[in-house]
Write an enzyme that holds these catalytic residues in place. Structure first.
Site, PDB file in Angstrom:
ATOM      1  CB  THR A 289      -4.561  -7.725   6.093  1.00 12.02           C
ATOM      2  OG1 THR A 289      -5.565  -6.725   5.909  1.00 12.02           O
ATOM      3  CG2 THR A 289      -4.470  -8.562   4.823  1.00 12.02           C
TER       4      THR A 289
ATOM      5  CG  ASP B  86       2.766  -6.158   8.082  1.00 12.67           C
ATOM      6  OD1 ASP B  86       1.588  -6.372   8.445  1.00 12.67           O
ATOM      7  OD2 ASP B  86       3.542  -5.427   8.717  1.00 12.67           O
ATOM      8  N   GLY B  87       0.318  -6.402   6.009  1.00 10.82           N
ATOM      9  CA  GLY B  87      -0.666  -5.575   5.340  1.00 10.82           C
ATOM     10  C   GLY B  87      -0.150  -4.154   5.165  1.00 10.82           C
TER      11      GLY B  87
ATOM     12  CD  GLU C 136       3.655  -3.086  11.023  1.00  6.94           C
ATOM     13  OE1 GLU C 136       2.569  -3.677  11.210  1.00  6.94           O
ATOM     14  OE2 GLU C 136       3.718  -1.932  10.573  1.00  6.94           O
TER      15      GLU C 136
ATOM     16  CE  LYS D 138      -7.190  -1.105   4.269  1.00  7.49           C
ATOM     17  NZ  LYS D 138      -6.371  -2.002   5.056  1.00  7.49           N
TER      18      LYS D 138
END
Length: 294
Positions: free
Chosen positions: A83, A137-138, A159, A177
């Site tokens: 993503t 970020d995903g 991250e 998700k």
């Protein structure tokens, strides 16, 4: 019908202008199923017409995050994963077109660094820029309190180091998700030192806050999540191992589990990102939801 189909095949350059037309659902509905008695046939027909692939959903939220939250002159954290890939792609497009200028970015993995370099995005590190304006970020799971499980791609340490230093942390996901509780839907990754890793694995499994979990050492590529794709131990960009924790029931107290993991000697970092999200942008069958912390 023709215009509907055309909207699904719009080019990259049209995404930004089309973004404001995307339907926004209320955040209260994001975690709830949609029920529309009496309109089943129309809903099914619309679903057939407007069905989007998972990659198309990821692209929607990736592009929207950059369009809405990145401005010229910013320091931007670039996430890792399928993503986040689209957010990096969008940033490169807008820099190339001149719509964004004077941007520097901090990648959270080797592969994100390589993608950013291929797009001409200027890169820096935390060593020179310890404060970020925004990170995008995903996530692998998102609960109703916007706590996250991250690290399926093996980049959880970098991250978290980058995203915790951002003034705004924008999470981009598709609706698959979303969950009522972290754990059962996606194993929780924990990065550990190679030294005495079996010892550390046992200690993790014995933590009270993680009762019932099954710790499994990740094998194969560190970037393929918990899915085994080789016989060798997976090694992160930092030279560490990953233990994936499998749960049958949700983690009862995610912040407590995060605290206990962090305090365990041998654990480098874990994939629980609690209380960090500024906004979660969710793409689903009915459009885009932007959810903020309560």
């Amino acid at each position: 019908m023709a215009s509907a189909m055309a909207s699904l095949s719009m080019s990259h350059s049209q995404v930004r202008s089309a973004a404001p037309k995307v339907q926004l659902r209320s955040s209260a509905r994001a975690f709830a199923p949609v029920a529309r008695p009496g309109h089943v046939c129309r809903a099914q027909a619309n679903k057939a017409v407007f069905a989007l692939t998972q990659d198309e959903l990821k692209k929607m939220v990736g592009y929207k995050a950059v369009d809405d939250y990145v401005k010229s002159g910013m320091v931007v954290g670039l996430g890792t994963g399928s993503t986040a890939y689209f957010a990096v792609e969008r940033l490169g497009m807008l820099l190339k077109s001149g719509e964004l200028k004077d941007i520097v970015a901090i990648p959270t993995s080797v592969r994100t660094k390589e993608q950013a370099e291929s797009l001409g995005i200027p890169l820096v590190t935390l060593d020179t820029h310890s404060k970020l304006d925004v990170a995008i970020d995903g996530a692998d799971e998102v609960d109703p309190d916007l706590n996250l499980v991250k690290g399926g791609g093996g980049a959880l340490l970098r991250e978290k180091m980058v995203e915790i230093m951002a003034d705004k942390f924008i999470v981009i996901v598709d609706e698959s998700k979303l969950c009522k509780g972290l754990g059962p839907g996606f194993p929780l990754p924990v990065e550990i030192t190679p030294f005495c890793h079996e010892h550390t694995l046992r200690l993790i499994g014995a933590l009270p806050s993680l009762k019932g979990c099954k710790p499994v050492l990740r094998l194969g590529s560190a970037a393929t999540g918990s899915k085994k794709d080789g016989e060798e131990i997976a090694v992160t960009d930092n030279g560490n191992y990953i233990v994936d924790l499998f749960f049958d029931t949700p983690i009862k107290d995610a912040p407590l589990a995060a605290k206990e993991l962090k305090e365990l000697c041998g654990v480098v970092e874990h994939g629980l990102f609690c209380g960090m999200s500024t906004a979660v942008i969710i793409a689903g069958s009915e459009g885009i939801t932007v959810q903020n912390p309560k």
